[in-house]
Design a protein around this motif. Structure first.
Motif, PDB file in Angstrom:
ATOM      1  N   ARG A  94      37.167  29.379   5.640  1.00 46.23           N
ATOM      2  CA  ARG A  94      36.087  29.817   5.771  1.00 46.23           C
ATOM      3  C   ARG A  94      35.415  29.757   6.835  1.00 46.23           C
ATOM      4  NH1 ARG A  94      31.655  32.017   2.042  1.00 46.23           N
ATOM      5  NH2 ARG A  94      29.971  30.987   2.369  1.00 46.23           N
ATOM      6  N   TYR A  95      35.468  27.964   7.509  1.00 46.28           N
ATOM      7  CA  TYR A  95      35.202  28.098   9.105  1.00 46.28           C
ATOM      8  C   TYR A  95      35.601  28.347   9.825  1.00 46.28           C
ATOM      9  CZ  TYR A  95      33.599  25.302  13.115  1.00 46.28           C
ATOM     10  OH  TYR A  95      33.275  24.782  14.245  1.00 46.28           O
ATOM     11  N   MET A 104      37.819  31.382   9.906  1.00 48.01           N
ATOM     12  CA  MET A 104      37.388  32.862  10.006  1.00 48.01           C
ATOM     13  C   MET A 104      35.964  32.965  10.494  1.00 48.01           C
ATOM     14  SD  MET A 104      38.759  33.762   6.418  1.00 48.01           S
ATOM     15  CE  MET A 104      38.505  36.161   6.296  1.00 48.01           C
ATOM     16  N   PHE A 105      34.815  32.791  10.292  1.00 46.89           N
ATOM     17  CA  PHE A 105      33.778  32.451  10.718  1.00 46.89           C
ATOM     18  C   PHE A 105      33.264  32.164  12.372  1.00 46.89           C
ATOM     19  CE2 PHE A 105      29.497  30.971  12.193  1.00 46.89           C
ATOM     20  CZ  PHE A 105      28.123  31.806  11.192  1.00 46.89           C
ATOM     21  N   GLN A 106      34.153  31.358  12.259  1.00 49.34           N
ATOM     22  CA  GLN A 106      34.313  30.840  14.458  1.00 49.34           C
ATOM     23  C   GLN A 106      34.599  32.258  14.756  1.00 49.34           C
ATOM     24  OE1 GLN A 106      36.589  27.306  15.255  1.00 49.34           O
ATOM     25  NE2 GLN A 106      35.160  26.768  16.482  1.00 49.34           N
ATOM     26  N   LYS A 107      36.029  32.520  14.621  1.00 45.45           N
ATOM     27  CA  LYS A 107      36.513  34.154  14.770  1.00 45.45           C
ATOM     28  C   LYS A 107      35.690  35.061  15.204  1.00 45.45           C
ATOM     29  CE  LYS A 107      41.313  31.788  14.256  1.00 45.45           C
ATOM     30  NZ  LYS A 107      42.558  32.223  13.248  1.00 45.45           N
ATOM     31  N   GLY A 108      34.774  34.784  14.330  1.00 47.61           N
ATOM     32  CA  GLY A 108      34.193  36.224  14.042  1.00 47.61           C
ATOM     33  C   GLY A 108      33.287  36.699  13.546  1.00 47.61           C
ATOM     34  N   THR A 109      34.685  36.995  11.966  1.00 44.57           N
ATOM     35  CA  THR A 109      34.105  37.191  10.432  1.00 44.57           C
ATOM     36  C   THR A 109      32.587  36.389   9.651  1.00 44.57           C
ATOM     37  OG1 THR A 109      36.208  37.377  10.266  1.00 44.57           O
ATOM     38  CG2 THR A 109      34.426  37.279   8.434  1.00 44.57           C
ATOM     39  N   LYS A 110      31.511  37.365  10.161  1.00 46.23           N
ATOM     40  CA  LYS A 110      29.943  36.247   9.456  1.00 46.23           C
ATOM     41  C   LYS A 110      29.440  37.372   8.630  1.00 46.23           C
ATOM     42  CE  LYS A 110      29.900  34.552  13.352  1.00 46.23           C
ATOM     43  NZ  LYS A 110      31.030  34.745  14.301  1.00 46.23           N
TER      44      LYS A 110
END
Length: 200
Positions: free
Chosen positions: A76-77, A79-85
């Motif tokens: 989850r983290y 994916m979030f860090q790679k731009g999935t907000k």
């Protein structure tokens, strides 16, 4: 696959259990073909921590097929860090996934005992479900809030290197954070540099 087909149907979405957000049967079927063994113990016997961990790894393969990650919070983290907000496109948190697994476990138990005259099935209450004042069942989504309140005002930029004043972090005099896309490259945000220099 034959052994786990009912469990697969329960854990990836059926009449009583939701599907993994953004991943239907077509996507999850490919993962099941390769990693169906992760579902071996779900719905059989008691629901142990090792079974939950195994199903969690199955979900890691759904959301991050190329990774060997076993912790859904780390996926989850990442994916979030790679731009999935968008919350709808991110995998569930560990605590949400645990409730989902409990519901799938309960449903699989029901199916496995469909031919038993007097089945021994645990109550759904506490198995990912709760009962309201009118005795109606509702899915227990999580024991925690999905996002701490202080994160709702987070600013993160989508710059390549934060070299101009169009950088949203720089415009608000803020340091870039891990969720900013510049962390994949070089960051020229003077506030980030200043803070890093001071901390050294």
């Amino acid at each position: 696959m034959q052994r786990n087909i009912l469990v697969y149907h329960a854990v990836t979405g059926c009449e009583t259990v939701s599907q993994p957000s953004g991943n239907g049967k077509k996507t999850t079927w490919k993962v099941f073909q390769q990693h169906g063994a992760f579902l071996d113990d779900l719905g059989r016997g008691t629901l142990s921590e090792s079974t939950i961990r195994s199903v969690e790894e199955f979900f890691c393969r759904i959301y991050s097929p190329a990774s060997d990650e076993t912790n859904i919070n780390d996926v989850r983290y990442s994916m979030f860090q790679k731009g999935t907000k968008d919350q709808e496109k991110l995998p569930p948190s560990r605590k949400c996934l645990e409730q989902h697994i409990k519901r799938a476990y309960h449903q699989a138990q029901v199916w496995f005992q469909a031919d038993v005259p007097i089945p021994e099935i645990e109550s759904p209450i506490g198995s990912g479900w709760y009962e309201d004042a009118t005795r109606r069942l509702h899915p227990h989504v999580s024991v925690y809030d999905p996002l701490p309140n202080e994160f709702t005002d987070i600013v993160c930029c989508k710059c390549k290197n934060c070299a101009t004043s169009r950088c949203s972090c720089r415009a608000k005099n803020l340091k870039c954070i891990a969720a900013c896309t510049c962390n994949n490259g070089v960051c020229h945000n003077p506030y980030s540099v200043a803070i890093e220099t001071d901390s050294e």
